[in-house]
Scaffold this active site. Structure first.
Site, PDB file in Angstrom:
ATOM      1  CB  SER A 122      -3.063  -4.272   2.642  1.00  0.00           C
ATOM      2  OG  SER A 122      -1.638  -4.725   3.029  1.00  0.00           O
TER       3      SER A 122
ATOM      4  CE1 TYR B  92      -2.426   0.663   4.784  1.00  0.00           C
ATOM      5  CE2 TYR B  92      -1.105  -1.773   5.285  1.00  0.00           C
ATOM      6  CZ  TYR B  92      -1.371  -0.390   4.713  1.00  0.00           C
ATOM      7  OH  TYR B  92      -1.247  -0.592   3.133  1.00  0.00           O
TER       8      TYR B  92
END
Length: 278
Positions: A141, A154
């Site tokens: 990401s 995350y």
């Protein structure tokens, strides 16, 4: 090279996390381009949806279960004879400030996003060594490059994926096995809705961040800039599959490019000021 070129020997690709969003769209995209796709999903209901869509070889796979990973590998090898590409796409985002994050929520985040990805990678590597090569695609990401507030679990999981993958790439030199990281920015999917559900693990009323949590739950968060459809990821996966020498890292969306460059150019304090405003 044309996206619609028919390969003389269609690669066999396994994708984790195809219940919706990027995984499901990538499976469709590759199938339309004559690539043999084995999409996987966590529940029998989701697998049934994939089969109803025409993916007869779809299989159940919860990446937290080593035995299910092994079964998928055995079944695909029995059917197809090889696995050319493994796309570790499965994952979710646990929301919440660090101070509000129960240890169990952090543990569960790592079980899927890191440990599950690692176990899939560990089990497919011997197969690719016997074949003399292969490709592993790790879905990281933009938050594997920079951190944002209220996304600590995350962020940490994707930073871990970056470290594992960078190390693995060094260790696989000369094996014919290529490893690529996808640093994906904002892409249309159910990811944000699922992330909001993760706030159920947070004691919102007791948090100093409760006003921001409640705004997010009411859908009052700011519009995400530079958002792209999931086909933006699918097209990059397709390029990797067709490449003889895929890149070690792919930035997807302008947000990733801008923040990736900012991290290289700005001091830590200047970058922090920028990220607080994102």
């Amino acid at each position: 090279m044309s996206d619609n070129k028919i390969e003389p020997h269609a690669p066999v690709v396994v994708i984790t996390g195809c219940s919706s969003g990027i995984g499901r769209v990538t499976a469709r995209y590759l199938k339309e381009r004559f690539i043999t796709v084995v999409p996987t999903a966590r529940t029998d209901e989701e697998v049934a949806e994939l089969k109803a869509e025409g993916f007869e070889g779809a299989m159940r796979l919860d990446v937290r279960r080593s035995e299910e990973i092994a079964e998928v590998i055995r079944e695909v090898l029995a059917r197809e004879g090889r696995i050319d590409v493994w796309f570790n796409n499965a994952g979710y985002g646990q929301m919440g400030a660090i101070e509000d994050l129960p240890a169990e929520a952090l543990r569960e985040q790592f079980e899927t996003n890191v440990i599950g990805l690692h176990e899939c990678t560990r089990q497919i590597l011997p197969v690719m060594r016997r074949q003399g090569g292969g490709k592993i695609i790790q879905h990281s990401s933009v938050l594997g490059l920079v951190a944002l507030p209220l996304r600590g679990a995350y962020n940490a999981s994707k930073y871990a994926v970056e470290g594992l993958t960078d190390t693995l790439r060094l260790e696989l030199e000369g094996t014919g096995i290529h490893v690529s990281l996808l640093n994906t920015g904002p892409v249309t999917s159910r990811f944000r809705q699922n992330a909001l559900k993760s706030l159920e693990r947070i004691d919102i009323d007791a948090s100093r961040w409760r006003s921001l949590y409640r705004k997010a739950l009411r859908g009052e968060s700011r519009k995400v800039p530079f958002n792209l459809p999931p086909e933006a990821v699918a097209s990059v996966v397709h390029r990797i599959i067709l490449s003889d020498r895929p890149q070690p890292r792919y930035y997807i969306t302008k947000a990733t490019w801008m923040l990736g460059i900012a991290k290289r150019l700005l001091s830590t304090r200047m970058l922090d000021r920028l990220l607080r405003r994102v």
